[in-house]
Enzyme design. Structure first.
Site, mmCIF file in Angstrom:
data_model
loop_
_atom_site.group_PDB
_atom_site.id
_atom_site.type_symbol
_atom_site.label_atom_id
_atom_site.label_comp_id
_atom_site.label_asym_id
_atom_site.label_seq_id
_atom_site.Cartn_x
_atom_site.Cartn_y
_atom_site.Cartn_z
ATOM 1 N N HIS A 56 0.847 -1.204 0.000
ATOM 2 C CA HIS A 56 0.000 0.000 0.000
ATOM 3 C C HIS A 56 0.875 1.243 0.000
ATOM 4 O O HIS A 56 2.088 1.152 0.161
ATOM 5 C CB HIS A 56 -0.994 -0.019 1.163
ATOM 6 C CG HIS A 56 -0.401 0.110 2.542
ATOM 7 N ND1 HIS A 56 0.454 -0.832 3.082
ATOM 8 C CD2 HIS A 56 -0.535 1.075 3.493
ATOM 9 C CE1 HIS A 56 0.802 -0.456 4.298
ATOM 10 N NE2 HIS A 56 0.237 0.706 4.576
ATOM 11 N N HIS A 58 1.377 3.962 1.876
ATOM 12 C CA HIS A 58 1.907 4.747 2.997
ATOM 13 C C HIS A 58 3.435 4.858 2.931
ATOM 14 O O HIS A 58 4.116 3.897 2.578
ATOM 15 C CB HIS A 58 1.463 4.157 4.339
ATOM 16 C CG HIS A 58 0.032 4.461 4.646
ATOM 17 N ND1 HIS A 58 -0.729 3.722 5.527
ATOM 18 C CD2 HIS A 58 -0.791 5.444 4.175
ATOM 19 C CE1 HIS A 58 -1.954 4.232 5.586
ATOM 20 N NE2 HIS A 58 -2.016 5.266 4.777
ATOM 21 N N ASP A 60 5.835 4.813 4.988
ATOM 22 C CA ASP A 60 6.702 3.867 5.693
ATOM 23 C C ASP A 60 6.735 2.490 5.017
ATOM 24 O O ASP A 60 7.397 1.568 5.513
ATOM 25 C CB ASP A 60 6.293 3.741 7.176
ATOM 26 C CG ASP A 60 4.876 3.273 7.376
ATOM 27 O OD1 ASP A 60 3.985 3.723 6.629
ATOM 28 O OD2 ASP A 60 4.637 2.452 8.283
ATOM 29 N N HIS A 61 6.049 2.361 3.881
ATOM 30 C CA HIS A 61 6.093 1.108 3.111
ATOM 31 C C HIS A 61 6.670 1.301 1.713
ATOM 32 O O HIS A 61 6.924 0.318 1.013
ATOM 33 C CB HIS A 61 4.694 0.481 3.032
ATOM 34 C CG HIS A 61 4.180 0.053 4.378
ATOM 35 N ND1 HIS A 61 4.192 -1.259 4.804
ATOM 36 C CD2 HIS A 61 3.699 0.775 5.412
ATOM 37 C CE1 HIS A 61 3.727 -1.320 6.045
ATOM 38 N NE2 HIS A 61 3.419 -0.099 6.432
ATOM 39 N N HIS A 114 -7.581 -0.103 5.625
ATOM 40 C CA HIS A 114 -6.457 0.722 6.091
ATOM 41 C C HIS A 114 -6.156 1.757 4.999
ATOM 42 O O HIS A 114 -6.108 2.953 5.249
ATOM 43 C CB HIS A 114 -5.266 -0.178 6.379
ATOM 44 C CG HIS A 114 -4.036 0.542 6.815
ATOM 45 N ND1 HIS A 114 -3.950 1.192 8.030
ATOM 46 C CD2 HIS A 114 -2.846 0.729 6.200
ATOM 47 C CE1 HIS A 114 -2.742 1.748 8.129
ATOM 48 N NE2 HIS A 114 -2.063 1.478 7.039
ATOM 49 N N ASP A 133 -0.293 -3.777 6.757
ATOM 50 C CA ASP A 133 -1.151 -3.131 7.753
ATOM 51 C C ASP A 133 -2.622 -3.529 7.627
ATOM 52 O O ASP A 133 -3.500 -2.902 8.214
ATOM 53 C CB ASP A 133 -1.010 -1.603 7.649
ATOM 54 C CG ASP A 133 0.414 -1.145 7.931
ATOM 55 O OD1 ASP A 133 1.246 -1.984 8.349
ATOM 56 O OD2 ASP A 133 0.703 0.045 7.735
ATOM 57 N N HIS A 171 3.883 -4.229 11.448
ATOM 58 C CA HIS A 171 4.320 -3.550 12.677
ATOM 59 C C HIS A 171 4.197 -4.448 13.905
ATOM 60 O O HIS A 171 3.384 -5.363 13.934
ATOM 61 C CB HIS A 171 3.466 -2.293 12.927
ATOM 62 C CG HIS A 171 3.573 -1.268 11.851
ATOM 63 N ND1 HIS A 171 4.581 -0.341 11.796
ATOM 64 C CD2 HIS A 171 2.789 -1.037 10.765
ATOM 65 C CE1 HIS A 171 4.421 0.438 10.736
ATOM 66 N NE2 HIS A 171 3.335 0.033 10.085
HETATM 67 ZN ZN LIG Z 1 -0.027 1.816 6.477
#
Ligand SMILES: [Zn+2]
Length: 255
Positions: A56, A58, A60-61, A114, A133, A171
Protein backbone atom coordinates in the site's frame (compact mmCIF):
# COMPACT_ATOMS: atom_id res chain seq x y z
CA UNK A 1 13.35 -25.78 -2.79
CA UNK A 2 11.02 -23.18 -1.45
CA UNK A 3 10.89 -19.76 0.07
CA UNK A 4 13.17 -18.40 2.81
CA UNK A 5 11.81 -15.43 4.76
CA UNK A 6 14.15 -12.98 6.48
CA UNK A 7 12.59 -10.67 9.09
CA UNK A 8 14.35 -7.54 10.34
CA UNK A 9 13.46 -4.24 12.01
CA UNK A 10 13.20 -1.13 9.85
CA UNK A 11 12.51 2.55 10.64
CA UNK A 12 11.23 3.09 14.19
CA UNK A 13 8.59 0.37 14.29
CA UNK A 14 8.22 -1.35 10.92
CA UNK A 15 9.16 -4.91 10.09
CA UNK A 16 11.20 -5.40 6.95
CA UNK A 17 10.90 -8.64 4.98
CA UNK A 18 13.04 -10.28 2.36
CA UNK A 19 11.74 -13.40 0.62
CA UNK A 20 14.17 -15.59 -1.27
CA UNK A 21 13.13 -18.18 -3.83
CA UNK A 22 15.74 -20.91 -3.44
CA UNK A 23 15.14 -22.43 -6.88
CA UNK A 24 15.89 -19.27 -8.86
CA UNK A 25 17.91 -17.24 -6.38
CA UNK A 26 15.51 -14.29 -6.80
CA UNK A 27 14.93 -12.12 -3.75
CA UNK A 28 12.05 -9.73 -3.14
CA UNK A 29 11.56 -7.11 -0.47
CA UNK A 30 7.99 -7.05 0.80
CA UNK A 31 7.47 -3.27 0.94
CA UNK A 32 10.29 -0.76 1.01
CA UNK A 33 10.35 0.84 4.45
CA UNK A 34 14.04 1.74 4.64
CA UNK A 35 16.91 1.27 2.17
CA UNK A 36 19.68 0.83 4.75
CA UNK A 37 17.82 -1.86 6.68
CA UNK A 38 17.06 -3.76 3.47
CA UNK A 39 20.65 -3.43 2.22
CA UNK A 40 22.01 -4.74 5.52
CA UNK A 41 19.68 -7.72 5.44
CA UNK A 42 20.71 -8.50 1.85
CA UNK A 43 24.37 -8.24 2.76
CA UNK A 44 23.93 -10.46 5.79
CA UNK A 45 22.25 -13.17 3.69
CA UNK A 46 24.41 -12.74 0.59
CA UNK A 47 21.33 -12.16 -1.58
CA UNK A 48 20.78 -9.68 -4.43
CA UNK A 49 17.52 -7.76 -4.63
CA UNK A 50 15.56 -8.56 -7.79
CA UNK A 51 11.99 -7.60 -6.89
CA UNK A 52 9.95 -5.39 -4.58
CA UNK A 53 6.32 -6.23 -3.77
CA UNK A 54 4.40 -3.23 -2.41
CA UNK A 55 1.24 -3.60 -0.30
CA UNK A 56 0.00 0.00 0.00
CA UNK A 57 0.98 3.61 -0.53
CA UNK A 58 1.91 4.75 3.00
CA UNK A 59 5.32 6.38 3.17
CA UNK A 60 6.70 3.87 5.69
CA UNK A 61 6.09 1.11 3.11
CA UNK A 62 7.29 2.81 -0.09
CA UNK A 63 9.91 5.39 0.83
CA UNK A 64 12.92 3.28 -0.16
CA UNK A 65 11.69 2.42 -3.68
CA UNK A 66 13.75 5.11 -5.50
CA UNK A 67 16.95 4.35 -3.55
CA UNK A 68 16.62 0.60 -4.14
CA UNK A 69 15.82 1.10 -7.84
CA UNK A 70 18.94 3.22 -8.19
CA UNK A 71 21.05 0.54 -6.61
CA UNK A 72 19.59 -2.71 -7.98
CA UNK A 73 17.99 -3.89 -11.20
CA UNK A 74 14.61 -4.51 -9.62
CA UNK A 75 11.06 -5.08 -10.76
CA UNK A 76 8.58 -3.25 -8.53
CA UNK A 77 5.09 -4.73 -8.28
CA UNK A 78 2.31 -2.89 -6.47
CA UNK A 79 -1.43 -2.38 -6.04
CA UNK A 80 -3.31 -1.31 -9.17
CA UNK A 81 -5.75 0.60 -6.99
CA UNK A 82 -2.98 2.85 -5.67
CA UNK A 83 -0.89 3.20 -8.85
CA UNK A 84 -1.38 6.98 -8.86
CA UNK A 85 -0.10 7.28 -5.29
CA UNK A 86 3.13 5.24 -5.59
CA UNK A 87 6.14 6.26 -7.65
CA UNK A 88 8.26 3.67 -9.43
CA UNK A 89 5.83 0.78 -9.90
CA UNK A 90 6.66 -1.39 -12.92
CA UNK A 91 3.78 -3.87 -12.69
CA UNK A 92 0.32 -3.55 -11.18
CA UNK A 93 -1.72 -6.29 -9.55
CA UNK A 94 -5.03 -6.67 -7.70
CA UNK A 95 -6.91 -9.35 -5.80
CA UNK A 96 -7.36 -12.60 -7.71
CA UNK A 97 -4.12 -12.19 -9.65
CA UNK A 98 -0.72 -13.76 -8.98
CA UNK A 99 2.86 -12.57 -8.76
CA UNK A 100 5.76 -14.94 -9.27
CA UNK A 101 9.21 -14.86 -7.75
CA UNK A 102 11.15 -17.57 -9.56
CA UNK A 103 9.25 -20.76 -8.79
CA UNK A 104 7.24 -19.23 -5.94
CA UNK A 105 3.73 -18.07 -6.76
CA UNK A 106 2.02 -15.47 -4.62
CA UNK A 107 -1.75 -15.11 -4.74
CA UNK A 108 -2.80 -11.50 -4.34
CA UNK A 109 -5.77 -10.61 -2.13
CA UNK A 110 -7.52 -7.25 -1.88
CA UNK A 111 -7.66 -6.11 1.74
CA UNK A 112 -9.21 -2.62 1.67
CA UNK A 113 -9.78 -0.47 4.74
CA UNK A 114 -6.46 0.72 6.09
CA UNK A 115 -6.03 2.11 2.57
CA UNK A 116 -8.51 1.55 -0.26
CA UNK A 117 -6.14 -0.36 -2.53
CA UNK A 118 -4.22 -2.35 0.10
CA UNK A 119 -3.20 -5.79 -1.17
CA UNK A 120 -1.58 -8.75 0.58
CA UNK A 121 0.61 -11.55 -0.79
CA UNK A 122 0.05 -15.25 -0.07
CA UNK A 123 2.58 -17.97 -0.82
CA UNK A 124 0.14 -20.87 -0.85
CA UNK A 125 2.73 -23.64 -1.25
CA UNK A 126 4.95 -22.36 1.58
CA UNK A 127 2.00 -21.11 3.68
CA UNK A 128 3.36 -17.60 4.16
CA UNK A 129 1.03 -14.59 4.22
CA UNK A 130 2.36 -11.01 4.04
CA UNK A 131 -0.34 -8.69 5.33
CA UNK A 132 1.45 -5.37 6.06
CA UNK A 133 -1.15 -3.13 7.75
CA UNK A 134 -4.27 -5.06 6.70
CA UNK A 135 -4.00 -7.71 9.42
CA UNK A 136 -1.89 -7.61 12.56
CA UNK A 137 -1.52 -10.19 15.29
CA UNK A 138 -4.69 -9.62 17.37
CA UNK A 139 -5.68 -6.60 15.33
CA UNK A 140 -6.06 -4.84 12.00
CA UNK A 141 -4.69 -1.55 10.71
CA UNK A 142 -6.45 1.70 11.43
CA UNK A 143 -9.27 2.29 8.94
CA UNK A 144 -7.89 5.44 7.27
CA UNK A 145 -9.61 5.18 3.89
CA UNK A 146 -12.09 2.34 3.73
CA UNK A 147 -15.47 1.33 5.15
CA UNK A 148 -16.16 -1.40 7.71
CA UNK A 149 -18.10 -3.65 5.28
CA UNK A 150 -15.36 -4.13 2.67
CA UNK A 151 -12.69 -4.22 5.37
CA UNK A 152 -14.53 -7.05 7.13
CA UNK A 153 -14.99 -8.92 3.83
CA UNK A 154 -11.26 -8.56 3.17
CA UNK A 155 -10.12 -10.02 6.48
CA UNK A 156 -12.84 -12.69 6.29
CA UNK A 157 -11.33 -13.89 3.01
CA UNK A 158 -7.92 -14.15 4.70
CA UNK A 159 -9.58 -16.12 7.50
CA UNK A 160 -10.37 -18.84 4.94
CA UNK A 161 -6.66 -19.62 4.55
CA UNK A 162 -5.25 -22.66 6.41
CA UNK A 163 -4.63 -22.49 10.17
CA UNK A 164 -0.94 -23.31 9.75
CA UNK A 165 -0.36 -20.24 7.58
CA UNK A 166 2.40 -18.03 9.00
CA UNK A 167 1.45 -14.36 8.97
CA UNK A 168 4.00 -11.56 8.59
CA UNK A 169 2.58 -8.10 9.27
CA UNK A 170 3.93 -4.58 9.05
CA UNK A 171 4.32 -3.55 12.68
CA UNK A 172 4.94 -4.84 16.20
CA UNK A 173 1.60 -3.75 17.65
CA UNK A 174 0.69 -7.07 19.23
CA UNK A 175 1.00 -6.14 22.93
CA UNK A 176 -1.30 -3.12 22.67
CA UNK A 177 -3.68 -5.11 20.46
CA UNK A 178 -3.79 -7.80 23.16
CA UNK A 179 -4.75 -5.27 25.82
CA UNK A 180 -7.65 -4.00 23.77
CA UNK A 181 -8.78 -7.50 22.74
CA UNK A 182 -8.83 -8.65 26.37
CA UNK A 183 -10.94 -5.62 27.30
CA UNK A 184 -13.77 -6.70 24.98
CA UNK A 185 -13.33 -10.48 25.02
CA UNK A 186 -11.97 -11.26 28.51
CA UNK A 187 -13.13 -14.89 28.73
CA UNK A 188 -11.50 -16.01 25.46
CA UNK A 189 -9.00 -18.74 26.43
CA UNK A 190 -7.09 -18.61 23.12
CA UNK A 191 -6.72 -14.86 23.55
CA UNK A 192 -5.57 -15.18 27.17
CA UNK A 193 -2.97 -17.71 26.08
CA UNK A 194 -1.70 -15.57 23.19
CA UNK A 195 -1.58 -12.46 25.42
CA UNK A 196 0.58 -14.32 27.96
CA UNK A 197 2.85 -15.56 25.18
CA UNK A 198 3.15 -12.03 23.79
CA UNK A 199 4.07 -10.67 27.24
CA UNK A 200 6.84 -13.25 27.57
CA UNK A 201 8.17 -12.59 24.07
CA UNK A 202 8.22 -8.80 24.54
CA UNK A 203 9.85 -9.06 27.97
CA UNK A 204 12.54 -11.15 26.32
CA UNK A 205 12.97 -8.45 23.67
CA UNK A 206 11.63 -10.77 20.98
CA UNK A 207 9.25 -10.08 18.09
CA UNK A 208 5.76 -11.59 18.12
CA UNK A 209 5.98 -12.07 14.34
CA UNK A 210 5.34 -14.27 12.44
CA UNK A 211 2.20 -15.65 14.00
CA UNK A 212 -0.06 -18.57 13.17
CA UNK A 213 -3.26 -17.63 11.38
CA UNK A 214 -5.14 -20.41 13.16
CA UNK A 215 -4.30 -18.99 16.58
CA UNK A 216 -5.27 -15.51 15.43
CA UNK A 217 -8.63 -16.75 14.10
CA UNK A 218 -9.47 -17.81 17.66
CA UNK A 219 -8.04 -14.74 19.42
CA UNK A 220 -8.21 -11.67 17.14
CA UNK A 221 -11.54 -9.87 17.72
CA UNK A 222 -11.46 -8.41 14.20
CA UNK A 223 -11.50 -11.96 12.77
CA UNK A 224 -14.41 -12.80 15.09
CA UNK A 225 -16.86 -10.02 14.22
CA UNK A 226 -19.44 -12.71 13.39
CA UNK A 227 -19.08 -14.33 16.82
CA UNK A 228 -22.20 -13.68 18.97
CA UNK A 229 -19.97 -13.09 22.01
CA UNK A 230 -18.54 -9.93 20.48
CA UNK A 231 -21.91 -8.81 19.12
CA UNK A 232 -23.26 -9.12 22.66
CA UNK A 233 -20.38 -7.09 24.09
CA UNK A 234 -21.51 -4.15 21.93
CA UNK A 235 -25.25 -4.77 22.36
CA UNK A 236 -25.48 -5.75 18.69
CA UNK A 237 -26.98 -9.24 18.93
CA UNK A 238 -28.24 -10.32 15.52
CA UNK A 239 -26.61 -7.37 13.74
CA UNK A 240 -24.65 -7.58 10.51
CA UNK A 241 -21.08 -8.69 11.36
CA UNK A 242 -19.86 -5.62 9.43
CA UNK A 243 -21.58 -3.46 12.07
CA UNK A 244 -19.90 -5.43 14.84
CA UNK A 245 -16.59 -5.06 13.01
CA UNK A 246 -17.21 -1.27 12.84
CA UNK A 247 -17.91 -1.19 16.58
CA UNK A 248 -14.70 -3.10 17.35
CA UNK A 249 -12.67 -0.79 15.06
CA UNK A 250 -14.19 2.29 16.73
CA UNK A 251 -13.59 0.79 20.16
CA UNK A 252 -9.93 0.26 19.37
CA UNK A 253 -9.57 3.80 17.99
CA UNK A 254 -10.82 5.17 21.32
CA UNK A 255 -9.05 2.69 23.58
ZN1 LIG B 1 -0.03 1.82 6.48
Amino acid sequence: MGLIVDVFPARSDNFGYLVHDTASGRTAAIDAPEAAAIENALLHRGWTLTDIFITHHHIDHVEAIPALKAEYDVRVVGPRGEADKIEGLDELVAGGETVTLGETVFDVFDAPGHTLGHIVFHDKAGKHLFTADALFSLGVGRMFEGMPGPMWEGVKALRELPDDTLVYCGHEYTASNAKFALSIDPDNKALQQRAAEVDALRQGGKATIPFLLGEDKAANPFLRADDPILARHYGLEGADPADVFAAIRKGKDNF
